[in-house]
Design an enzyme around this catalytic site. Structure first.
Site, PDB file in Angstrom:
ATOM      1  N   ASP A   1       3.114  14.722  13.240  1.00  0.00           N
ATOM      2  CA  ASP A   1       3.187  14.508  11.786  1.00  0.00           C
ATOM      3  C   ASP A   1       1.787  14.483  11.177  1.00  0.00           C
ATOM      4  O   ASP A   1       1.461  13.618  10.375  1.00  0.00           O
ATOM      5  CB  ASP A   1       3.926  13.202  11.481  1.00  0.00           C
ATOM      6  CG  ASP A   1       4.390  13.129  10.023  1.00  0.00           C
ATOM      7  OD1 ASP A   1       4.452  14.195   9.365  1.00  0.00           O
ATOM      8  OD2 ASP A   1       4.685  12.019   9.543  1.00  0.00           O
TER       9      ASP A   1
ATOM     10  N   TYR B   1      10.178   4.747   7.924  1.00  0.00           N
ATOM     11  CA  TYR B   1      10.554   3.720   8.891  1.00  0.00           C
ATOM     12  C   TYR B   1      10.045   2.335   8.534  1.00  0.00           C
ATOM     13  O   TYR B   1      10.462   1.354   9.125  1.00  0.00           O
ATOM     14  CB  TYR B   1      10.025   4.101  10.282  1.00  0.00           C
ATOM     15  CG  TYR B   1      10.521   5.448  10.743  1.00  0.00           C
ATOM     16  CD1 TYR B   1      11.846   5.613  11.141  1.00  0.00           C
ATOM     17  CD2 TYR B   1       9.675   6.549  10.757  1.00  0.00           C
ATOM     18  CE1 TYR B   1      12.310   6.847  11.554  1.00  0.00           C
ATOM     19  CE2 TYR B   1      10.134   7.787  11.168  1.00  0.00           C
ATOM     20  CZ  TYR B   1      11.450   7.936  11.569  1.00  0.00           C
ATOM     21  OH  TYR B   1      11.914   9.158  11.974  1.00  0.00           O
ATOM     22  N   GLY B   2       9.135   2.242   7.579  1.00  0.00           N
ATOM     23  CA  GLY B   2       8.609   0.933   7.224  1.00  0.00           C
ATOM     24  C   GLY B   2       7.700   0.992   6.018  1.00  0.00           C
ATOM     25  O   GLY B   2       7.315   2.065   5.557  1.00  0.00           O
ATOM     26  N   SER B   3       7.380  -0.181   5.492  1.00  0.00           N
ATOM     27  CA  SER B   3       6.457  -0.277   4.361  1.00  0.00           C
ATOM     28  C   SER B   3       5.146  -0.879   4.855  1.00  0.00           C
ATOM     29  O   SER B   3       5.123  -1.632   5.824  1.00  0.00           O
ATOM     30  CB  SER B   3       7.052  -1.149   3.249  1.00  0.00           C
ATOM     31  OG  SER B   3       7.396  -2.421   3.751  1.00  0.00           O
ATOM     32  N   VAL B   4       4.066  -0.545   4.162  1.00  0.00           N
ATOM     33  CA  VAL B   4       2.734  -0.997   4.573  1.00  0.00           C
ATOM     34  C   VAL B   4       2.175  -1.930   3.508  1.00  0.00           C
ATOM     35  O   VAL B   4       2.161  -1.603   2.324  1.00  0.00           O
ATOM     36  CB  VAL B   4       1.783   0.199   4.785  1.00  0.00           C
ATOM     37  CG1 VAL B   4       0.417  -0.289   5.257  1.00  0.00           C
ATOM     38  CG2 VAL B   4       2.358   1.179   5.789  1.00  0.00           C
TER      39      VAL B   4
ATOM     40  N   LEU C   1       0.814  -1.214   0.000  1.00  0.00           N
ATOM     41  CA  LEU C   1       0.000   0.000   0.000  1.00  0.00           C
ATOM     42  C   LEU C   1       0.844   1.258   0.000  1.00  0.00           C
ATOM     43  O   LEU C   1       0.427   2.293  -0.507  1.00  0.00           O
ATOM     44  CB  LEU C   1      -0.928   0.006   1.222  1.00  0.00           C
ATOM     45  CG  LEU C   1      -1.967  -1.111   1.282  1.00  0.00           C
ATOM     46  CD1 LEU C   1      -2.712  -1.072   2.606  1.00  0.00           C
ATOM     47  CD2 LEU C   1      -2.948  -0.995   0.124  1.00  0.00           C
ATOM     48  N   GLY C   2       2.022   1.195   0.589  1.00  0.00           N
ATOM     49  CA  GLY C   2       2.855   2.391   0.655  1.00  0.00           C
ATOM     50  C   GLY C   2       4.202   2.086   1.275  1.00  0.00           C
ATOM     51  O   GLY C   2       4.437   1.003   1.817  1.00  0.00           O
ATOM     52  N   ASP C   3       5.080   3.071   1.182  1.00  0.00           N
ATOM     53  CA  ASP C   3       6.428   2.913   1.722  1.00  0.00           C
ATOM     54  C   ASP C   3       6.813   4.201   2.423  1.00  0.00           C
ATOM     55  O   ASP C   3       6.756   5.282   1.815  1.00  0.00           O
ATOM     56  CB  ASP C   3       7.404   2.595   0.582  1.00  0.00           C
ATOM     57  CG  ASP C   3       8.759   2.135   1.102  1.00  0.00           C
ATOM     58  OD1 ASP C   3       8.805   1.654   2.249  1.00  0.00           O
ATOM     59  OD2 ASP C   3       9.759   2.257   0.369  1.00  0.00           O
TER      60      ASP C   3
END
Length: 622
Positions: free
Chosen positions: A125, A15-18, A10-12
């Site tokens: 954020d 701190y991490g990718s989803v 779904l995204g990057d």
């Protein structure tokens, strides 16, 4: 992790990718965040801010952390799945949100933020990408990777939040900022919801401060002494700018919305309202149910609600799960007792009245204090629906206009609210006034080419009906008698010159090319039957492209019809064809001929090269 099946990324992030996943047990969709760095112990995992924050937070407008998994030194967060984020929701739309939708979105964001702040955290954020949505009716705050506890000790890092939503104290490298930075970000997001443009699109930190100064004006030292201290400590001087009223930048926002944004976008963080105080602002005191009561809303429910027949709701309040994307297509028809404005609609035609509709609107909004608004009062007693469902914005009781030329159709296309449309009686009066004129538009368009930009599958009958207005009956009489029908190309005169009679209903003929339709409606005619009906409307040109010849003034299309009344009759037409534009068929009404005293050609045109002299043939009188 063998309990979940990953489906797609779904995204990057930093701190991490989803990843999108599905539970093998329940089939429930989840979002799995895989951290990039490795974790070698559980203690290390539990010290992560994201874990510490989300373990304590359980709210309808805060994304739910289902579980934390450490496997092969990799850390996985399993979150509830949300369809999209607020940025995608704005990007995929082709017109602005009505204020009622923005109010509900803002209410949910501030509810979640107030809950976070109450439990001793601030987000750091806040941006549209971190606000996850199930359409505009359900919004949740996500991505607590930068969240800090309010009681944690400074100094904090200076690089937090995406630049466009970064508070001025953070831009000036303050180390003691707190929860007001989230309120600033929410104010910036609110402005973006109204305009789909960032309010402060700085290209660097210095440019970001300059963009803020351009809008808010240069702060005075007395207004924000701490800001001047921060600026002097980094040898920075505020650019000298005059403040711009937010109303000029966001014309579709109400005065209460402008006031709330101005308060949240205050230079001094101490003068900004807290999230809880913002929720008590008059902007939200409109008598509607705000927020999401159904926080377990899933995609199936959403789709089911979208497919239900939609009723006209002048007060379309954000009751969940009621206010699904159907309210996106309505401008702000919300009950707003303190204002009578309309949101900015860049393509909306000028309406006849601007100040009169709100009182009418208020009259319709008193009943909807109950959960299910009554619509009985808006339905005429003798109306018989013969056309079925047409779309979300089809008005009940308007189907008696069988000729398909309701004077409100263009407003339907352009998103005018139900409460601001004229009644059937007013519409009939307009038609009696000027049967050949397209209401509220300067475009020369045939009456039969008007319609809603939706799939209207019913035929439009030309047969006489006692229920129709005088204007419609006169028009039908003309169409029966006329040898020229709408859309005829006058260059194809072979049949006419040969003395053959033209069947007035042979629409599927080379002599009757399909019309390009009107600019406002984007419609073309198709043949439905040969029994005399004008075919059903079908939409085309979904991209919004408009041929250039339709953009010109009256009479700039290929042919121009001018009424040249001889004696007491105004039924004779003469064609004058412009060179070079003959390929466009379609009648153009000449507004000067509306006044019978103005006659462009007093002498009839003699027949040349086989063209029939219609005046000689009919004697000037029908």
């Amino acid at each position: 992790m063998n309990r979940y099946t990953t489906m797609k990324q779904l995204g990057d992030g930093t701190y991490g990718s989803v990843l999108m996943g599905k539970s093998n047990e329940s089939g429930e969709l989840v979002a799995i965040k895989r951290m990039k760095r490795k974790f070698y112990s559980w203690d290390e995992c539990m010290n992560l801010r994201e874990v510490k924050s989300l373990k304590k937070l359980n709210h309808a407008n805060v994304i739910k952390l289902k579980e934390v998994i450490r496997e092969n030194d990799h850390l996985y967060f399993v979150f509830e799945y949300m369809k999209e984020n607020l940025y995608q929701l704005m990007k995929d739309r082709n017109k602005l949100f009505p204020e009622s939708v923005i109010r509900n979105i803002m209410y949910q964001i501030l509810q979640g933020l107030a809950f976070i702040h109450k439990h001793g955290f601030f987000h750091r954020d806040m941006k549209p990408e971190n606000l996850l949505c199930m359409g505009p009716e359900l919004v949740k705050i996500a991505d607590f990777g930068l969240a800090r506890e309010l009681r944690s000790q400074p100094p904090y890092t200076d690089y937090v939040s995406t630049r466009w939503y970064r508070a001025p104290e953070v831009l000036l490298r303050s180390s003691v900022y707190s929860s007001p930075i989230d309120v600033w970000a929410v104010g910036s997001i609110m402005a973006e919801l109204y305009t789909f443009r960032p309010l402060f699109p700085g290209t660097s930190e210095v440019d970001e401060i300059f963009k803020i100064c351009q809008v808010l004006g240069t702060p005075k030292k007395s207004d924000w002494p701490e800001g001047y201290q921060l600026a002097s400590s980094m040898n920075f001087r505020f650019p000298q700018c005059i403040p711009i009223n937010l109303k000029t930048l966001i014309p579709n926002a109400s005065s209460e919305a402008i006031q709330l944004m101005t308060e949240m976008l205050n230079w001094d963080p101490k003068k900004r309202p807290t999230a809880s105080q913002a929720l008590k602002h008059p902007y939200f005191q409109v008598g509607q149910v705000l927020g999401s009561s159904a926080h377990h809303l899933d995609t199936k429910q959403t789709l089911h609600k979208q497919l239900q027949p939609l009723e006209p709701k002048p007060s379309s309040s954000e009751r969940d799960p009621k206010p699904l994307p159907n309210i996106l297509d309505q401008p702000a028809g919300q009950p707003q007792p303190k204002q009578g404005h309309q949101p900015l609609q860049t393509i909306q035609p000028p309406q006849n009245t601007v100040t009169h509709p709100p009182p009418k609107q208020q009259g319709h909004q008193k009943p909807p204090q109950t959960m299910f608004p009554s619509i009985i009062k808006t339905i005429p007693v003798n109306s018989v629906s013969t056309l079925g469902h047409k779309g979300a914005r089809r008005r009940w009781g308007q189907t008696v206009f069988k000729s398909g030329d309701s004077c409100d159709d263009i407003e339907d296309d352009l998103g005018a609210s139900h409460s601001k449309k004229p009644s059937m009686e007013a519409c009939k009066e307009k038609k009696k006034e000027s049967p050949f004129r397209f209401p509220d538009s300067g475009l020369p368009v045939s009456n039969h080419f008007k319609g809603e930009n939706r799939n209207l599958h019913a035929s439009v009958s030309l047969k006489s009906d006692p229920n129709l207005s005088t204007a419609s009956t006169a028009k039908q009489y003309y169409l029966k008698q006329s040898r020229y029908l709408p859309g005829v190309n006058p260059k194809n005169v072979s049949l006419v010159a040969g003395g053959k009679d033209i069947n007035s209903h042979s629409w599927n003929n080379q002599l009757f090319p399909k019309s390009l339709g009107s600019m406002g409606a984007d419609l073309s005619f198709k043949r439905s039957n040969a029994a005399g009906n004008l075919g059903s409307y079908t939409t085309y040109n979904q991209t919004g492209y408009m041929p250039s010849f339709l953009k010109k003034e009256v009479g700039s299309a290929g042919q121009r019809i001018q009424l040249a009344p001889l004696g007491a009759s105004a039924s004779d037409y003469t064609w004058s064809t412009k060179t070079g534009r003959g390929q466009f068929s379609g009648r153009t009404y000449n507004p000067t001929a509306k006044n019978l005293n103005i006659v462009n050609r007093t002498q009839p045109v003699p027949s040349v090269h086989g063209r029939t002299d219609w005046v000689a043939k009919y004697g000037g009188h029908r």
